[in-house]
Design an enzyme around this catalytic site. Structure first.
Site, PDB file in Angstrom:
ATOM      1  CE  LYS B  78       9.189   1.911  40.856  1.00 20.33           C
ATOM      2  NZ  LYS B  78       8.640   3.009  40.028  1.00 20.33           N
ATOM      3  CB  SER B 154       6.801   1.051  37.341  1.00 17.59           C
ATOM      4  OG  SER B 154       7.564   2.155  37.768  1.00 17.59           O
ATOM      5  CB  SER B 178       6.077   5.128  37.960  1.00 18.93           C
ATOM      6  OG  SER B 178       6.104   4.512  36.690  1.00 18.93           O
TER       7      SER B 178
END
Lengths: 62, 460
Positions: B78, B154, B178
């Protein structure tokens, strides 16, 4: 008890002034909606009564 | 056993093939880079690809350096993880103007020390304040199982990259769900470890009180291998535990004997679409779990997690909200601004309540070892969808995809999200929740479900 409801638009306008956060007119409506939503989501927490002895954990360990 | 150069290959299969000399790390990386180039137009998982770096690293491995249990395994992170030489985007446009990272984040270094090879940075919701995987600056990550639908967020790019078979392993962060939300919507195994278990040094923060980092993969063995490689105290993260490393690989296939498993009732048994409760029932049946436990005050826990998130996140970004509001994603800007206006008394009350709720939930672990709960209230919503119908009630997608994950990360419990998929339907996840520091138990349960064929993750 409609009179007890906070005036969220005013909350946003005055709060933003107090913390020095300029909120442009094009953002204002969505900020108001989000404060309203936060108030609703916070409801179950705000409804709780906590013991006076219940302090936050100074160092959080799971 | 999958072909180590195919998109179906797991990290452990690749590592075994590279270690045994069946395949070169360079060939693995070339194959991964080709898959990424082919899949990106459809899934938009990557924001940065470090092809030269990964090829150089692979050549070093092929020359006999960097031995380790993840030898030759391509992985991506990420884009809130620092990658040396790149700006740490954290899903934002603003951070691109900031400094380049002077070194890799701690977990990137640990995975590479175990022989894995970083291939790039992954798309995410701006500043991690997101459950959808959408992003106004970089476009939405798209669900490989149906590119018209959300990945969840996310860690949306992390979900998309692994579900598309671009890489077998990705790292994400989980503050309120997330890792578990994209694992659920993309049909993956995801591990949110105990709060403080893995170092967060060299990653861009969101809400310090709940920020966790962890892996997403298509096999439980890959979760265990990478988790074990990433454990260990790190003085650069004040929250990181100094407990001894507790390896999970050796016990992974011990089965579920001796584990008392229950289903979370009450709050976790309502407020979702039928598919999420069916998935929990399927998993419970496979585990022979008939007992129900109630996490007291779960609704208040979700409220408190929301309040702490809103206020801490807003406080972190207040300087940027003042000076560069126009450069925020319109889906985060006004939520951050609203968070800056919430009363401090709410925050303190939420923190006080966390102590009470932690004690109440830990008490349940006197009776059970594992608790099952839905990961998301529904399978993947359509991209751009703003409202969703849950049990006949219209609710905003953004605020509600994490309904079932928030009360768990609020007190830092370890969770493995496991995928369930009915024929012809989109995948949906179940949370396998354990007591603090018992990742090994949650992974054992997940591995048992995988072996039974109840929870299987295949690339789209």
């Amino acid at each position: 008890m409609a009179d007890d409801k906070p005036d969220i638009a005013r909350w946003v306008d005055e709060g933003a002034k107090a913390i020095g956060l300029p909120i442009a007119p094009e953002y204002r409506e969505k900020v108001i909606v989000n404060v309203e939503r936060s108030l609703a989501i916070a409801g179950p927490l705000l409804a709780l009564e906590l013991d006076d002895e219940l302090t936050p954990l100074p160092v959080y360990r799971p | 056993m999958s072909d180590p150069l195919s998109k179906a290959a797991t990290a452990s299969e690749i590592a075994r093939a590279v270690m045994s000399g069946k395949v070169k790390a360079s060939a693995v990386i070339d194959a991964a880079l080709r898959r990424i180039a082919a899949a990106e137009p459809a899934v938009n998982a990557f924001t940065d690809i470090v092809a030269d770096r990964s090829r150089k690293r692979a050549a070093e491995i092929d020359a006999g350096r960097h031995l380790g249990p993840l030898m030759g395994v391509p992985f991506a992170v990420k884009n809130l993880f620092d990658i040396e030489g790149l700006a740490t985007r954290a899903g934002s446009k603003i951070n691109v103007d900031g400094p380049r990272a002077s070194r890799d984040g701690a977990l990137v270094r640990k995975l590479e020390a175990a022989g894995a090879i970083l291939v790039g940075g992954l798309n995410m919701g701006e500043y991690a304040y997101d459950f959808t995987g959408e992003n106004a600056h970089y476009g939405p990550s798209r669900n490989p199982h149906d590119p018209t639908r959300m990945t969840g967020g996310s860690s949306g790019g992390s979900g998309a990259a692994v579900a598309a078979g671009e890489v077998p392993l990705a790292l994400g962060s989980d503050t309120n769900g997330s890792i578990r939300v994209p694992a659920s919507l993309c049909g993956l195994f995801g591990l949110k470890p105990t709060y403080g278990r893995l170092s967060r040094a060299g990653s861009f923060p969101f809400v310090d009180a709940f920020d966790h980092l962890g892996p997403l993969a298509r096999s439980t063995e890959d979760l265990a291998l990478s988790f074990d490689a990433m454990q260990g105290w790190d003085p650069d993260d004040p929250v990181c535990t100094d407990r001894d490393i507790e390896s999970t690989v050796p016990t992974l296939h011990e089965g579920i004997g001796g584990l008392r498993i229950a289903v979370a009732g009450d709050y976790f048994a309502k407020g979702g679409e039928p598919e999420c409760f069916e998935a929990v029932a399927t998993v419970a049946k496979a585990l022979g779990a008939s007992k129900t436990v109630v996490l007291p005050h779960a609704a208040a826990a979700r409220s408190a997690a929301y309040v702490i998130t809103a206020i801490e996140g807003a406080q972190l970004h207040l300087p940027r909200l003042r000076t560069r509001p126009q450069d925020f994603d319109s889906d985060t800007r006004e939520r951050f601004m609203a968070g800056a206006l919430l009363p401090g008394s709410w925050y303190v009350k939420a923190q006080r309540f966390r102590r009470q709720y932690r004690a109440e939930v830990l008490k349940l672990f006197n009776e059970v070892d594992i608790i099952l709960a839905p990961a998301t209230p529904c399978s993947a919503p359509r991209l751009g969808q703003v409202m969703m119908s849950i049990g006949g009630v219209e609710l905003p997608v953004r605020a509600n995809l994490g309904l079932f994950t928030q009360p768990i990360s609020f007190i830092g419990l370890p969770v493995v999200a496991v995928p369930v998929r009915k024929s012809g339907a989109l995948p949906i996840g179940v949370q396998v929740i354990a007591r603090p520091y018992s990742e090994a138990a949650a992974l054992r349960v997940a591995a048992y479900l995988e072996k039974q064929g109840t929870c299987v993750s295949e690339p789209a």
